[in-house]
Design a protein around this motif. Structure first.
Motif, PDB file in Angstrom:
ATOM      1  N   SER A 157       0.818  -1.219   0.000  1.00 50.85           N
ATOM      2  CA  SER A 157       0.000   0.000   0.000  1.00 50.85           C
ATOM      3  C   SER A 157       0.853   1.272   0.000  1.00 50.85           C
ATOM      4  O   SER A 157       0.350   2.354  -0.266  1.00 50.85           O
ATOM      5  N   LYS A 160       2.596   3.251  -3.842  1.00 50.16           N
ATOM      6  CA  LYS A 160       2.060   4.356  -4.650  1.00 50.16           C
ATOM      7  C   LYS A 160       2.807   5.664  -4.387  1.00 50.16           C
ATOM      8  O   LYS A 160       2.834   6.549  -5.229  1.00 50.16           O
ATOM      9  N   GLN A 163       5.913   6.897  -6.917  1.00 48.41           N
ATOM     10  CA  GLN A 163       5.730   7.689  -8.138  1.00 48.41           C
ATOM     11  C   GLN A 163       5.489   9.163  -7.820  1.00 48.41           C
ATOM     12  O   GLN A 163       5.990  10.035  -8.519  1.00 48.41           O
TER      13      GLN A 163
END
Ligand SMILES: [Zn+2]
Ligand SMILES: [Zn+2]
Length: 237
Positions: A157, A160, A163
């Protein structure tokens, strides 16, 4: 004759003492040899290995970015992102000589303008503030016990965040390239940090190709970029 081994054979492991002792002079610091990753006996083995690679041969970008066998790609990217934040601070020091509220009242790169995400709501910080806030924010996030409780196994989780961190760090390079070219080039010639960033981004898909606005050397004759910004203010945080 006894068969007792000499103490120097049994107790000294000089290759494992990889610390700068108190009082070490700067020019003598980190003068231990590069060793293979499996020789490290530290909770921070990947970080130490990466930093050793950089000290030993920072021009070998392919090797720097290549995932060491037997390690998780996510943990390797994590160490690279931390290291980028550390080294980008040195670029900031160079930028501060000429990037300020007067010279760069907004965070721009070419035609793009970026809003700072380090606040309750996206804020139009001047470029140098944006850069400092972004680096601080990325460092805080990467050090967060909540999102990154372990450096060996990264929760899915939390991936992300890679990025979004990389996208924002990229803008620091982009601002320097478009608005402080001499500073950028002097720093890059010395450190090859942008070359490493780009290789990392390509290898692990960190920044979408259409957001990479610094022309690549092979784009100069044949501009294959597909992100021609259509308006003054484009995306932003
Ligand atoms: Zn500036
Ligand atoms: Zn800000």
């Amino acid at each position: 004759m006894t068969s007792t081994a000499s103490p120097t054979e049994t107790t000294l492991k000089p290759a494992l003492v990889r610390r700068n002792l108190p009082g070490t002079k700067l020019e003598d610091a980190y003068q231990f040899p590069h060793i293979s990753l499996d020789k490290y006996e530290s909770a921070f083995a990947l970080q130490e290995y990466l930093q050793s690679l950089i000290r030993t041969d920072k021009e070998n970008i392919d090797l720097l970015v290549e995932l060491p066998p037997g390690h998780e790609e996510e943990a390797w990217q994590y160490e690279h992102l931390r290291q980028l934040c550390l080294e980008l601070n040195y670029l900031v020091v160079q930028l501060e000589a000429e990037c300020n509220r007067q010279s760069c009242p907004e965070m721009k790169a070419d035609e793009w303008m970026y809003l700072c995400a380090a606040h309750q709501s996206p804020t139009n910080c001047c470029a140098i503030d944006y850069i400092v806030h972004t680096l601080d924010g990325a460092t805080t996030l990467l050090n967060s016990q909540k999102y990154f409780p372990s450096r060996i196994s990264i929760p899915e989780s939390s991936l992300k965040h890679y990025q979004s961190i990389a996208r924002r760090l990229y803008r620091i390079f982009a601002h320097a390239w478009f608005h402080h070219r001499e500073v950028f080039e002097a720093f890059e010639n010395e450190n090859l940090l942008y070359a490493r960033f780009l290789k990392l981004s390509d290898r692990y898909g960190l920044v979408a190709k259409n957001l990479l606005i610094i022309p690549r050397s092979n784009d100069i004759d044949n501009d294959s970029r597909d992100n021609i910004p259509s308006s003054e203010v484009s995306e932003l945080t």
